[in-house]
Scaffold this active site. Structure first.
Site, short mmCIF file in Angstrom:
data_model
loop_
_atom_site.label_atom_id
_atom_site.label_comp_id
_atom_site.label_asym_id
_atom_site.label_seq_id
_atom_site.Cartn_x
_atom_site.Cartn_y
_atom_site.Cartn_z
N ASP A 172 -2.13 8.12 -6.78
CA ASP A 172 -0.80 7.55 -6.57
C ASP A 172 0.20 8.08 -7.58
OD1 ASP A 172 -2.18 6.05 -4.72
OD2 ASP A 172 -1.21 4.16 -5.27
N GLY A 189 0.81 -1.21 0.00
CA GLY A 189 0.00 0.00 0.00
C GLY A 189 0.85 1.26 0.00
#
Lengths: 325, 325
Positions: free
Chosen positions: A163, A115
């Site tokens: 991201d 993650g």
């Protein structure tokens, strides 16, 4: 030979709620993936990823792309890892308008699947290095866009811009829908604890969605995360680290309510808090993976090292710089 | 000699939020305090509490009231314990209109100070036994009222009607402000885990109040608990135990967000869940104390026994009967 690096990332606030249009604040961390590419005389692709790990498995392979990898781990893991590189190279070829071949070497300090944005970092650094090796230079906006398209392709349309934008730009980032922008943030002394595993992102996202559909109070909980994120932005802008920590603690509780924490994550969060962290929360999809704690002291690292559920601990300042050449 | 017993209680849903006018559902559990009283020929009071424990200390004292206790633990603990009995006896004397003396024997299966309603059970059983010893019988409404007044006096006005009503009436109870009523509930297979400690109720309540005043999302979190309680009532009325469990899990997360969980409580909650409990949450003020898990299986008890933070585990069905003669 051309080399680029890109940082990993944690979520300071807002994961999961961001799926429902609430803002979130990911933040680049000073742990990097470095990708070195060298143009080949032929049009083939050779990928070496000496220290790429997925869920604790070492993936070592000599030849990617058309040759097929030479490895001794399951094909599924390898194709997951190679898929990102293959698609990133395709984006670089498209940007440069040349079907060149490459030798690609990936070195990563970011645990894969924890993650922490490892795939985004590898993708961004690969695209950046490969386009420059071909004599082109992408600005950050195009780089982030092509990196997003790479993740979108590989993840069957289940990708967020957050991201790839964050690891391209560096710093703390505000994401709301498709709108991503850097925001002000002070130096953040972060410590990451990783349990060596990962939750099933798809299942976790679906679980939150089901709760949200069934119960008004679950929908309100998602909304409360959004409001918390807005307070968090203000605390970051004010440089009020104590408040950032308090909000991280609260955010972790709301994520727990939504069913995405795990025993390992809670035990790391408590270890960090009891050692004096200003705040601690899971980061990313949850169900396992990583926590991030905010603190100035060595005690938090030590406490995490002593936590049985914790497999890896590292200090990671906020990375002001995103992709770096 | 007259004897009464009253059950302990856990909160299925809604602690803390109840302070802000949201409903809550405490539930009587089949672990009892038994109080035996015998009228003396003089007007003095002698209290024996062989197995009353506070925070792991054994409190044994021979003479209460005007004589002062004969004990070897701190005066603070003893005066806390004796204060309830003294005030309960005063209520009984008032109800009967007689300043009689008593020998009082307290036997309790409920850990004191663990958030399990031990003081309410002792108070209710003492008032009931002492009034009957004097030839009077209070109906449940008056008994609950006098028990509430007892707690109100002893706790300097910081008492809720919930505990005393619940242990008087038995069953599952809905509390909203001063309105308390029994509600329908199926058999609930409950398991309680107690960490041997207790949080500072006053500080915990103040902490939630401060968060609620500072942040809109914290106030929304309190409101979400209220909405969850209403869903919980419906699930109880439907006999949908699986949903009751899911809601307990969610409630625990919201309480964690409000800062009232603890490492010990989270570790017990996870032990219960991973052993197959349908749901688990802290019960009471939090910060330490007890958790309650919903489950049909022995595995949950075993898992809690193996949890280092857990000092005491017991199974406790919902107590249909409240005070019993």
């Amino acid at each position: 030979m051309t080399r680029s690096t890109a940082p990993g990332k944690v979520y300071l606030f807002g994961e999961h709620a961001v799926v429902y249009g609430e803002p979130a604040v990911p933040c680049a961390i000073e742990r990097r993936a470095t990708v070195s590419v060298e143009r080949r005389s032929d049009d083939r692709l050779r990928v070496e990823a000496a220290d790429l790990t997925i869920d604790g498995f070492a993936v070592e392979y000599g030849a990617g792309g058309t040759d097929g990898p030479e490895i001794d781990v399951s094909d599924g893991l390898v194709s997951a890892a190679t898929a990102y590189v293959d698609e990133a190279i395709a984006q670089a070829r498209d940007a440069a308008g040349e079907d060149a071949g490459f030798d690609v070497l990936i070195e990563s300090e970011i645990p894969l699947g924890g993650g922490l944005g490892s795939s985004a970092a590898v993708v961004v650094a690969t695209i950046d290095a490969a386009t420059r090796e071909l004599g082109h230079e992408l600005d950050r906006a195009e780089l982030a866009e092509r990196a997003f398209r790479t993740e979108y392709e590989v993840q069957d349309g289940q990708a967020s811009r957050a991201d790839t934008f964050c690891v391209t730009s560096g710093g703390a980032v505000r994401v709301e829908g498709d709108d991503c922008r850097r925001i002000e943030a002070p130096d953040l002394p972060l410590v990451v604890g990783f349990d060596g595993g990962a939750g099933e992102t798809g299942e976790l996202v679906a679980g939150v969605g089901a709760l949200r559909e069934e119960y008004g109070f679950a929908s309100d909980t998602v909304g409360a995360i959004g409001d918390l994120v807005r307070e968090g932005e203000a605390a970051l802008a004010d440089g009020n680290i104590e408040e950032v920590g308090r909000l991280m603690d609260f955010n972790h509780g709301l994520l727990s309510a939504l069913g995405v924490s795990a025993r390992s994550l809670d035990s790391m969060v408590w270890a960090a808090r009891e050692a004096g962290a200003l705040g601690a929360k899971l980061t990313g999809a949850g169900g396992g993976g990583s926590i991030v704690a905010l603190d100035h002291m060595e005690e938090v690292e030590t406490a995490l090292e002593l936590t049985p559920a914790c497999e890896e601990v590292f200090r990671a300042e906020l990375a002001e710089e995103g992709v770096r050449r």
